[in-house]
Write a protein that holds these residues in place. Sequence first.
Motif, mmCIF file in Angstrom:
data_model
loop_
_atom_site.group_PDB
_atom_site.id
_atom_site.type_symbol
_atom_site.label_atom_id
_atom_site.label_comp_id
_atom_site.label_asym_id
_atom_site.label_seq_id
_atom_site.Cartn_x
_atom_site.Cartn_y
_atom_site.Cartn_z
ATOM 1 N N ILE A 32 0.951 -1.240 0.074
ATOM 2 C CA ILE A 32 0.059 0.115 0.117
ATOM 3 C C ILE A 32 0.934 1.133 0.117
ATOM 4 C CG2 ILE A 32 -1.974 0.995 1.486
ATOM 5 C CD1 ILE A 32 -2.858 -1.236 -0.114
ATOM 6 N N GLY A 33 1.887 1.263 0.752
ATOM 7 C CA GLY A 33 3.028 2.324 0.737
ATOM 8 C C GLY A 33 3.268 2.559 -0.674
ATOM 9 N N LEU A 34 3.776 1.300 -1.336
ATOM 10 C CA LEU A 34 4.586 1.625 -2.694
ATOM 11 C C LEU A 34 3.383 2.402 -3.378
ATOM 12 C CD1 LEU A 34 6.639 0.963 -4.603
ATOM 13 C CD2 LEU A 34 5.613 -1.288 -5.039
ATOM 14 N N LEU A 35 2.345 1.817 -3.419
ATOM 15 C CA LEU A 35 1.361 2.342 -4.374
ATOM 16 C C LEU A 35 0.805 3.903 -4.215
ATOM 17 C CD1 LEU A 35 -1.519 -0.269 -4.295
ATOM 18 C CD2 LEU A 35 0.290 0.054 -6.044
ATOM 19 N N ALA A 36 0.825 4.139 -2.900
ATOM 20 C CA ALA A 36 0.782 5.528 -2.423
ATOM 21 C C ALA A 36 2.200 6.539 -2.830
ATOM 22 C CB ALA A 36 0.815 5.676 -0.845
ATOM 23 N N LEU A 37 3.243 5.867 -2.998
ATOM 24 C CA LEU A 37 4.366 6.673 -3.573
ATOM 25 C C LEU A 37 4.271 6.878 -4.966
ATOM 26 C CD1 LEU A 37 7.289 5.118 -1.740
ATOM 27 C CD2 LEU A 37 6.625 7.643 -1.535
ATOM 28 N N LEU A 62 -7.847 -1.691 -0.762
ATOM 29 C CA LEU A 62 -6.884 -2.712 -1.553
ATOM 30 C C LEU A 62 -6.410 -3.516 -0.433
ATOM 31 C CD1 LEU A 62 -4.874 -0.485 -4.027
ATOM 32 C CD2 LEU A 62 -6.645 -2.205 -4.515
ATOM 33 N N LEU A 63 -6.254 -3.446 0.696
ATOM 34 C CA LEU A 63 -5.818 -4.280 1.813
ATOM 35 C C LEU A 63 -6.810 -5.573 1.723
ATOM 36 C CD1 LEU A 63 -4.400 -2.354 4.818
ATOM 37 C CD2 LEU A 63 -3.194 -4.035 3.403
ATOM 38 N N GLY A 64 -8.322 -5.105 1.420
ATOM 39 C CA GLY A 64 -9.268 -6.184 1.347
ATOM 40 C C GLY A 64 -8.797 -7.535 0.294
ATOM 41 N N LEU A 65 -8.256 -7.154 -0.479
ATOM 42 C CA LEU A 65 -7.638 -8.061 -1.624
ATOM 43 C C LEU A 65 -6.826 -8.945 -0.941
ATOM 44 C CD1 LEU A 65 -7.338 -5.779 -4.544
ATOM 45 C CD2 LEU A 65 -9.353 -7.193 -3.903
ATOM 46 N N CYS A 66 -6.190 -8.717 0.185
ATOM 47 C CA CYS A 66 -5.172 -9.589 0.976
ATOM 48 C C CYS A 66 -5.767 -10.490 1.946
ATOM 49 C CB CYS A 66 -4.019 -8.886 1.506
ATOM 50 S SG CYS A 66 -3.126 -7.771 0.285
ATOM 51 N N ALA A 67 -7.095 -10.463 1.836
ATOM 52 C CA ALA A 67 -7.940 -11.262 3.080
ATOM 53 C C ALA A 67 -7.633 -12.585 2.664
ATOM 54 C CB ALA A 67 -9.179 -10.832 3.099
ATOM 55 N N PHE A 68 -7.315 -13.058 1.399
ATOM 56 C CA PHE A 68 -7.188 -14.547 1.429
ATOM 57 C C PHE A 68 -5.881 -15.004 2.350
ATOM 58 C CE2 PHE A 68 -4.388 -17.585 -1.212
ATOM 59 C CZ PHE A 68 -5.353 -18.356 -1.112
ATOM 60 N N VAL A 69 -4.828 -14.185 2.501
ATOM 61 C CA VAL A 69 -3.642 -14.693 3.287
ATOM 62 C C VAL A 69 -4.164 -15.108 4.511
ATOM 63 C CG1 VAL A 69 -1.396 -14.267 4.104
ATOM 64 C CG2 VAL A 69 -2.269 -13.271 1.676
ATOM 65 N N PRO A 70 -4.843 -14.474 5.303
ATOM 66 C CA PRO A 70 -5.423 -14.893 6.722
ATOM 67 C C PRO A 70 -6.360 -15.920 6.700
ATOM 68 C CG PRO A 70 -6.251 -12.663 6.216
ATOM 69 C CD PRO A 70 -5.168 -12.814 5.241
ATOM 70 N N LEU A 117 -3.646 -6.184 12.393
ATOM 71 C CA LEU A 117 -3.014 -5.268 12.976
ATOM 72 C C LEU A 117 -1.554 -4.809 12.285
ATOM 73 C CD1 LEU A 117 -3.961 -5.766 16.880
ATOM 74 C CD2 LEU A 117 -4.959 -4.031 15.250
ATOM 75 N N VAL A 118 -0.786 -5.796 12.245
ATOM 76 C CA VAL A 118 0.353 -5.565 11.603
ATOM 77 C C VAL A 118 0.297 -4.913 10.338
ATOM 78 C CG1 VAL A 118 2.405 -6.449 10.768
ATOM 79 C CG2 VAL A 118 1.669 -7.521 13.035
ATOM 80 N N ALA A 119 -0.599 -5.492 9.513
ATOM 81 C CA ALA A 119 -0.861 -5.080 8.152
ATOM 82 C C ALA A 119 -1.120 -3.769 8.190
ATOM 83 C CB ALA A 119 -1.769 -6.091 7.514
ATOM 84 N N VAL A 120 -2.200 -3.329 8.818
ATOM 85 C CA VAL A 120 -2.858 -1.961 8.838
ATOM 86 C C VAL A 120 -1.795 -1.037 9.239
ATOM 87 C CG1 VAL A 120 -5.284 -2.886 8.759
ATOM 88 C CG2 VAL A 120 -4.139 -2.273 10.891
ATOM 89 N N THR A 121 -1.007 -1.371 10.372
ATOM 90 C CA THR A 121 -0.110 -0.526 10.837
ATOM 91 C C THR A 121 0.896 -0.060 9.897
ATOM 92 O OG1 THR A 121 -0.285 -1.330 13.328
ATOM 93 C CG2 THR A 121 1.710 -0.346 12.779
ATOM 94 N N VAL A 122 1.576 -1.191 9.204
ATOM 95 C CA VAL A 122 2.469 -0.815 8.114
ATOM 96 C C VAL A 122 1.902 -0.024 7.201
ATOM 97 C CG1 VAL A 122 3.997 -1.985 6.684
ATOM 98 C CG2 VAL A 122 3.595 -3.025 8.889
ATOM 99 N N ALA A 123 0.512 -0.369 6.716
ATOM 100 C CA ALA A 123 -0.084 0.419 5.486
ATOM 101 C C ALA A 123 -0.236 1.677 6.111
ATOM 102 C CB ALA A 123 -1.409 -0.154 5.202
ATOM 103 N N GLY A 124 -0.685 2.064 7.247
ATOM 104 C CA GLY A 124 -1.015 3.463 7.886
ATOM 105 C C GLY A 124 0.448 4.220 7.842
ATOM 106 N N ALA A 125 1.394 3.656 8.370
ATOM 107 C CA ALA A 125 2.625 4.340 8.672
ATOM 108 C C ALA A 125 3.073 4.889 7.104
ATOM 109 C CB ALA A 125 3.675 3.486 9.283
ATOM 110 N N ALA A 126 2.999 3.662 6.153
ATOM 111 C CA ALA A 126 3.561 3.839 4.876
ATOM 112 C C ALA A 126 2.832 4.898 4.057
ATOM 113 C CB ALA A 126 3.646 2.443 4.175
#
Length: 264
Positions: A32-37, A62-70, A117-126
């Motif tokens: 998500i951070g890469l896409l933001a950049l 777009l993080l919702g598309l990663c719901a397959f992983v959990p 929580l890890v995913a959204v924390t990284v995404a939010g910070a990025a």
Amino acid sequence: MTALVSAELRRLAATRLWLWGLLASIGSGGFIGLLALIGPENFDPPMPGLETATGVRVLLGLLGLCAFVPALLGTTAVASEYRHRTITTTALFAPGRWTTLAAKLAAYAAAGLAYGLVAVTVAGAALFGAAALKGVTLGLPAATALALLSRIAVTMAVYTLVGVAVGALIPNQVAAAAVLGAYFYMIETALLLIPGVNALYPYLPGGATAAITGFTYLTEALARQTGGGTAPLLSAPLGAAVLVGYALAAAAVAVIVPLRRDIT
């Protein structure tokens, strides 16, 4: 029950599954951070920029598309026991099927929430970091963005529950993963192409997730390409209720359907 949940958490900690989950969650947020950049306005087709509320919502959605992983992590938690034949020991330790599955649900709900929580924390910070680097003021207030990220984290936990139930229903690890992948990335999208049937989309897991995250970019793009329409999504609370309902229904079926024939 406490002993069973503790055993499930110790089992998770003793394998590399938690490590792969951690790396996947960091990777999802970093993406998500890469896409933001890059800037959503530079996508093809272009999307609203970060200076708009829609652009921020779409990017985080777009993080919702990663719901397959959990979901896959939850499936592996159960199906791997059949693959490595540890299910017999588990059944002898806790003969009650519902208690075993309930313990897995509890343990992996916590693991799924941690993943989220890890995913959204990284995404939010990025996201905030990318906006600062580009000198852009985000179009969504920080409090609103954090609330959206919190809903996405909870969504990841719910999908982990669905994965646990799927693993209990389909004890073959490869088959369970294939079913999850096919449904996430093929079946729901195909339903949008069928006239009339696409009206069911808001009540499917993908539609419920879109209601929570507000991510409608793909469905709207597909509708424009096909010339069709999409049914209006549910509200975020109703979408969450539908998604939790799927998780509970799948878990209930997994308890009812006996799999003792697989213990040899």
